[in-house]
Design a protein around this motif. Structure first.
Motif, PDB file in Angstrom:
ATOM      1  N   GLU A   1      -6.234   7.894   8.473  1.00  0.00           N
ATOM      2  CA  GLU A   1      -5.999   8.919   7.457  1.00  0.00           C
ATOM      3  C   GLU A   1      -4.519   9.310   7.506  1.00  0.00           C
ATOM      4  O   GLU A   1      -4.010   9.800   8.514  1.00  0.00           O
ATOM      5  N   THR A   2      -3.848   9.089   6.383  1.00  0.00           N
ATOM      6  CA  THR A   2      -2.392   9.237   6.339  1.00  0.00           C
ATOM      7  C   THR A   2      -1.950  10.653   6.661  1.00  0.00           C
ATOM      8  O   THR A   2      -0.963  10.844   7.375  1.00  0.00           O
ATOM      9  N   GLN A   3      -2.654  11.648   6.142  1.00  0.00           N
ATOM     10  CA  GLN A   3      -2.278  13.024   6.482  1.00  0.00           C
ATOM     11  C   GLN A   3      -2.334  13.249   7.984  1.00  0.00           C
ATOM     12  O   GLN A   3      -1.430  13.871   8.563  1.00  0.00           O
TER      13      GLN A   3
ATOM     14  N   LYS B   1     -10.006   1.296   5.201  1.00  0.00           N
ATOM     15  CA  LYS B   1      -8.792   1.666   4.466  1.00  0.00           C
ATOM     16  C   LYS B   1      -7.570   1.404   5.339  1.00  0.00           C
ATOM     17  O   LYS B   1      -7.676   1.103   6.532  1.00  0.00           O
TER      18      LYS B   1
ATOM     19  N   ASP C   1      -4.113  13.291  -3.310  1.00  0.00           N
ATOM     20  CA  ASP C   1      -5.309  12.652  -2.759  1.00  0.00           C
ATOM     21  C   ASP C   1      -6.537  12.804  -3.661  1.00  0.00           C
ATOM     22  O   ASP C   1      -7.365  11.891  -3.751  1.00  0.00           O
TER      23      ASP C   1
ATOM     24  N   SER D   1       0.839  -1.198   0.000  1.00  0.00           N
ATOM     25  CA  SER D   1       0.000   0.000   0.000  1.00  0.00           C
ATOM     26  C   SER D   1       0.876   1.252   0.000  1.00  0.00           C
ATOM     27  O   SER D   1       1.785   1.384   0.817  1.00  0.00           O
ATOM     28  N   THR D   2       0.585   2.171  -0.918  1.00  0.00           N
ATOM     29  CA  THR D   2       1.387   3.394  -0.985  1.00  0.00           C
ATOM     30  C   THR D   2       1.239   4.233   0.281  1.00  0.00           C
ATOM     31  O   THR D   2       2.209   4.812   0.770  1.00  0.00           O
ATOM     32  N   TYR D   3       0.029   4.305   0.816  1.00  0.00           N
ATOM     33  CA  TYR D   3      -0.185   5.134   1.996  1.00  0.00           C
ATOM     34  C   TYR D   3       0.426   4.498   3.250  1.00  0.00           C
ATOM     35  O   TYR D   3       0.947   5.204   4.129  1.00  0.00           O
ATOM     36  N   THR D   4       0.385   3.182   3.330  1.00  0.00           N
ATOM     37  CA  THR D   4       1.074   2.504   4.429  1.00  0.00           C
ATOM     38  C   THR D   4       2.564   2.788   4.365  1.00  0.00           C
ATOM     39  O   THR D   4       3.215   3.074   5.382  1.00  0.00           O
TER      40      THR D   4
ATOM     41  N   TRP E   1      -3.461  10.052  -7.183  1.00  0.00           N
ATOM     42  CA  TRP E   1      -3.503   8.659  -6.743  1.00  0.00           C
ATOM     43  C   TRP E   1      -4.670   7.905  -7.390  1.00  0.00           C
ATOM     44  O   TRP E   1      -4.522   6.754  -7.786  1.00  0.00           O
TER      45      TRP E   1
ATOM     46  N   MET F   1       4.556  11.509   0.848  1.00  0.00           N
ATOM     47  CA  MET F   1       3.287  10.964   0.373  1.00  0.00           C
ATOM     48  C   MET F   1       3.272  10.716  -1.132  1.00  0.00           C
ATOM     49  O   MET F   1       2.626   9.787  -1.615  1.00  0.00           O
TER      50      MET F   1
ATOM     51  N   SER G   1       4.046   5.395   3.079  1.00  0.00           N
ATOM     52  CA  SER G   1       4.282   6.781   3.493  1.00  0.00           C
ATOM     53  C   SER G   1       4.352   6.907   5.013  1.00  0.00           C
ATOM     54  O   SER G   1       5.227   7.595   5.561  1.00  0.00           O
TER      55      SER G   1
END
Length: 213
Positions: free
Chosen positions: A65-67, A52, A101, A12-15, A105, A166, A17
């Motif tokens: 939420e990654t942010q 997610k 976002d 996962s890209t967000y994981t 993506w 990110m 990050s």
């Protein structure tokens, strides 16, 4: 002793990050795998009602939420800062993250990487119509990110920020697809990716899927 857990799906890209940010801040963490499909099941939905990844658990404080995760980490351990103090650089960082976002993506992830890499891994043929529909958005996003970068080392100033952390993962995946040719007009963006990829935080957290070959 403090305990930091990231619940996420490998690849996962967000994981990725979130993990990069934790290593940059020298915060030891444990990655607890949430297998694809398991993110839809009750145990994970209790952590993230929208199913997610990633989810951060820091000493019982659960955050998704990654942010939000990156901003929390940045306040938790202020040095090195991941958010610029200069208002214009901070605005540019937020703009780059917003583009990621809202547009980049969605096109590059499901539209290109999902078809070129993940569909093929499942034994499926890429849907060329989906790829071609995504390409114009990806092209525009790359052009804007290259413009933000200019002659500087990072996307929002002269030091690493949340924007770089990110954006990098999806760029890395795109470069593994035939659509890597979209980077040809943007050698500065390729050079930025190479610099970012050489950082210890990126190498230590790099998913197997992101490695060439």
């Amino acid at each position: 002793m403090s305990r930091t857990i990231i619940y996420g799906t490998p690849g996962s890209t967000y994981t990725w990050s979130a993990q990069i940010a934790l290593v940059e801040k020298k915060i030891p963490h444990e990655l607890v795998e949430v297998a694809f499909g398991a993110h839809l099941q009750p145990p994970h939905r209790e952590r993230h009602p929208f199913a997610k990844v990633p989810v951060l658990d820091h000493d019982g404080f659960v955050l998704y939420e990654t942010q939000a995760i990156l901003r929390y980490i940045d306040q938790l351990v202020p040095s090195p800062p991941l958010q610029p103090s200069d208002p214009r650089d901070a605005a540019r960082m937020n703009q780059a993250i917003g583009i990621l976002d809202a547009y980049f993506w969605r096109a590059a992830g499901p539209g290109v990487v999902g078809q070129r890499l993940f569909a093929v891994m499942r034994g499926l043929a890429p849907d060329e119509a989906v790829v071609q529909a995504a390409v114009p958005v990806v092209r525009t996003a790359l052009s804007e990110l290259d413009r933000f970068l200019g002659d500087r080392q990072f996307l929002a100033g002269d030091r690493l920020t949340m924007a770089d952390i990110m954006v990098l993962p999806i760029v890395r995946y795109l470069l593994l697809t035939p659509e890597a040719s979209l980077f040809d007009p943007h050698p500065r963006l390729r050079a930025w990716c190479e610099r970012m990829s050489s950082r210890d935080s990126v190498r230590e957290t790099e998913p197997q899927l992101a490695r060439k070959g």
